[in-house]
Structure formats: C-alpha cells, structure tokens
Enzyme design. Structure first.
Site, PDB file in Angstrom:
ATOM      1  N   ASP A 117       1.058   7.619 -15.390  1.00  0.00           N
ATOM      2  CA  ASP A 117       1.215   7.586 -14.105  1.00  0.00           C
ATOM      3  C   ASP A 117      -0.021   8.359 -13.376  1.00  0.00           C
ATOM      4  OD1 ASP A 117       2.394   7.466 -11.477  1.00  0.00           O
ATOM      5  OD2 ASP A 117       3.232   9.597 -11.656  1.00  0.00           O
ATOM      6  N   GLY A 160      10.885   9.373 -23.584  1.00  0.00           N
ATOM      7  CA  GLY A 160      10.730   8.290 -22.822  1.00  0.00           C
ATOM      8  C   GLY A 160      10.048   7.132 -23.687  1.00  0.00           C
ATOM      9  N   ASP A 187      13.709   7.669 -17.907  1.00  0.00           N
ATOM     10  CA  ASP A 187      14.784   8.137 -17.011  1.00  0.00           C
ATOM     11  C   ASP A 187      14.532   8.695 -15.777  1.00  0.00           C
ATOM     12  OD1 ASP A 187      12.937  10.485 -17.792  1.00  0.00           O
ATOM     13  OD2 ASP A 187      14.804  11.659 -17.341  1.00  0.00           O
ATOM     14  N   GLU A 245       3.237   6.166 -25.489  1.00  0.00           N
ATOM     15  CA  GLU A 245       3.707   6.490 -24.438  1.00  0.00           C
ATOM     16  C   GLU A 245       4.602   5.571 -23.554  1.00  0.00           C
ATOM     17  OE1 GLU A 245       5.095   8.639 -23.153  1.00  0.00           O
ATOM     18  OE2 GLU A 245       3.760   9.996 -21.885  1.00  0.00           O
TER      19      GLU A 245
HETATM   20  P1  IMP Z   1       1.758  11.574 -15.884  1.00  0.00           P
HETATM   21  O1  IMP Z   1       1.555  12.779 -16.514  1.00  0.00           O
HETATM   22  O2  IMP Z   1       1.834  11.718 -14.534  1.00  0.00           O
HETATM   23  O3  IMP Z   1       0.933  10.400 -16.237  1.00  0.00           O
HETATM   24  O4  IMP Z   1       3.210  11.161 -16.382  1.00  0.00           O
HETATM   25  C1  IMP Z   1       3.552  10.549 -17.285  1.00  0.00           C
HETATM   26  C2  IMP Z   1       5.285  11.024 -17.472  1.00  0.00           C
HETATM   27  O5  IMP Z   1       5.925  11.168 -16.272  1.00  0.00           O
HETATM   28  C3  IMP Z   1       5.579   9.888 -18.435  1.00  0.00           C
HETATM   29  O6  IMP Z   1       5.744  10.122 -19.827  1.00  0.00           O
HETATM   30  C4  IMP Z   1       7.218   9.808 -17.544  1.00  0.00           C
HETATM   31  O7  IMP Z   1       7.931  10.473 -18.313  1.00  0.00           O
HETATM   32  C5  IMP Z   1       6.873  10.387 -16.347  1.00  0.00           C
HETATM   33  N1  IMP Z   1       6.942   9.218 -15.406  1.00  0.00           N
HETATM   34  C6  IMP Z   1       5.998   8.824 -14.485  1.00  0.00           C
HETATM   35  N2  IMP Z   1       6.293   7.797 -13.657  1.00  0.00           N
HETATM   36  C7  IMP Z   1       7.470   7.429 -14.002  1.00  0.00           C
HETATM   37  C8  IMP Z   1       8.365   6.276 -13.462  1.00  0.00           C
HETATM   38  O8  IMP Z   1       8.068   5.541 -12.823  1.00  0.00           O
HETATM   39  N3  IMP Z   1       9.769   6.554 -14.087  1.00  0.00           N
HETATM   40  C9  IMP Z   1      10.091   7.186 -15.182  1.00  0.00           C
HETATM   41  N4  IMP Z   1       9.196   8.375 -15.307  1.00  0.00           N
HETATM   42  C10 IMP Z   1       8.123   8.486 -15.189  1.00  0.00           C
HETATM   43 MG    MG Z   2       8.284  10.904 -20.381  1.00  0.00          MG
END
Ligand code: IMP
Ligand code: MG
Length: 185
Positions: free
Chosen positions: A107, A48, A163, A103
C-alpha cells in the site's frame, strides 16, 4: 444470506478463487525460472500473506526453505503509520542467502521498505519481493514488487488472508469491504 455471513460486509468481489490460483501459477513459474540454480529462503509476512504463501510455495519446485516474520505498524484502522516494529523475527540466519519476501499487499510501501532494509543490514546476498496485491496509487516511498499478482484500486480489500480488524481473512476471494464497516468506528 445468513445473518452472520462475512459476505454481508462485502461490496463486491474483485478476484475469484480461480483468478487467484491462475495468478499464483504465473508468479510461481517466474520465480522457478529466475531461481533455477538457487535455493531461496522464502519469508512469509504474517498474518496477511499466510494463505498466499502456502499456495505459492506449493507451486515452486525448487529446494527452498521457509521462514516467518510478523510486523506491527501503528496507525489508523485502514492505514499504516510507518512506525514499524518486528513482533516475530526470522528463526534463520539469512546472511549470504537469496531471500524472497512474500507479502499480501503493498500500500504505502512503508512496511516492506522497513523489512527490506532490516534484511539487507543482515547481509543477504539478494532480496526480492513477491506480493499478491499492489496499490501503486497509494505509495509514500519508492518501492516496487519484483513479482505481483494484481493491481488493486484505492479501496480497502479483504479476504484470502487480508483482514479488517482481524476479520475476513478466511474469505476465499479478494473482496472490497463496504466502507460502512470501517467508517462507523
Ligand atoms: P503499507 O506499509 O502501507 O504498504 O501496508 C502494508 C500492510 O497494510 C499490508 O501488509 C496489509 O496488512 C495492510 N493493508 C494495506 N492495504 C490493505 C487493504 O486494502 N486491506 C487489508 N490490509 C491492507
Ligand atoms: Mg499485513
């Protein structure tokens, strides 16, 4: 619009190419100021962050080195589970290094907090996080970025490296995906 245009699945554009470029310039300048006498290792989280990373490092006039890491996390199609696994590890030894993890989006924060702990346990001198996008409303663990481009609302975004189901990474803007694209599966 062509039948197979990626924009058929886009609800709206959140950030244009120009806005992204401007935000990256500002972030790069902050990094240059903060690391003026250092040689940070900049780590791209695949896939990403790849577009953001290559644009960001070109704006950093410092003797950096680069490395790549790929992470997988099982979960539903639009949410991270927290079961994080390293698919591709760093080539470099980061012991005693100043590391900047790059990164695409934070999220829940689960992915980056895992990466941060993993790198800390290798004896890094310092570790900071640069993310293009931040969705603070969705955080499940306490984690904040040291450098970030934009805050985004609680909507699923694609483009500029991000993506859905491996698609839309090549859209040059950051766009909100039509919920019908992921709800129909
Ligand atoms: P986290 O572990 O929930 O913080 O998620 C991080 C990963 O989730 C990122 O590196 C993204 O690959 C994916 N992600 C989270 N939200 C989105 C979004 O809105 N669009 C695309 N990918 C997302
Ligand atoms: Mg990602």
């Amino acid at each position: 619009m062509k039948n197979n245009s990626l924009y058929n699945d886009v609800l709206r554009t959140l950030f244009s190419k120009e806005e992204i470029a401007d935000a990256i310039k500002v972030m790069a300048q902050k990094i240059v100021d903060d690391y003026a006498d250092k040689k940070p290792v900049m780590v791209c989280i695949l896939k990403g962050a790849s577009l953001f990373f290559t644009d960001l490092i070109r704006q950093i006039d410092l003797p950096i080195t680069i490395d790549f890491m790929a992470i997988s996390s099982y979960g539903s199609s639009t949410e991270t589970s927290g079961n994080v696994r390293i698919l591709k590890d760093l080539d470099m030894d980061v012991k005693d290094q100043d590391v900047i993890v790059v990164e695409d989006i934070i999220d829940s924060g689960l992915t980056l907090s895992y990466i941060k702990e993993a790198l800390k346990s290798r004896g890094v001198k310092s570790i900071k996080i640069a993310t293009l996008l931040d969705k603070p409303s969705r955080r499940k663990v306490e984690l904040s970025a040291d450098y970030f481009g934009f805050e985004v609302p609680n909507e699923f975004v694609v483009g500029y490296g991000l993506d859905y189901d491996e698609k839309y990474r090549n859209v040059p803007e950051i766009c909100v995906l039509k919920p019908s694209v992921y709800n129909k599966q």
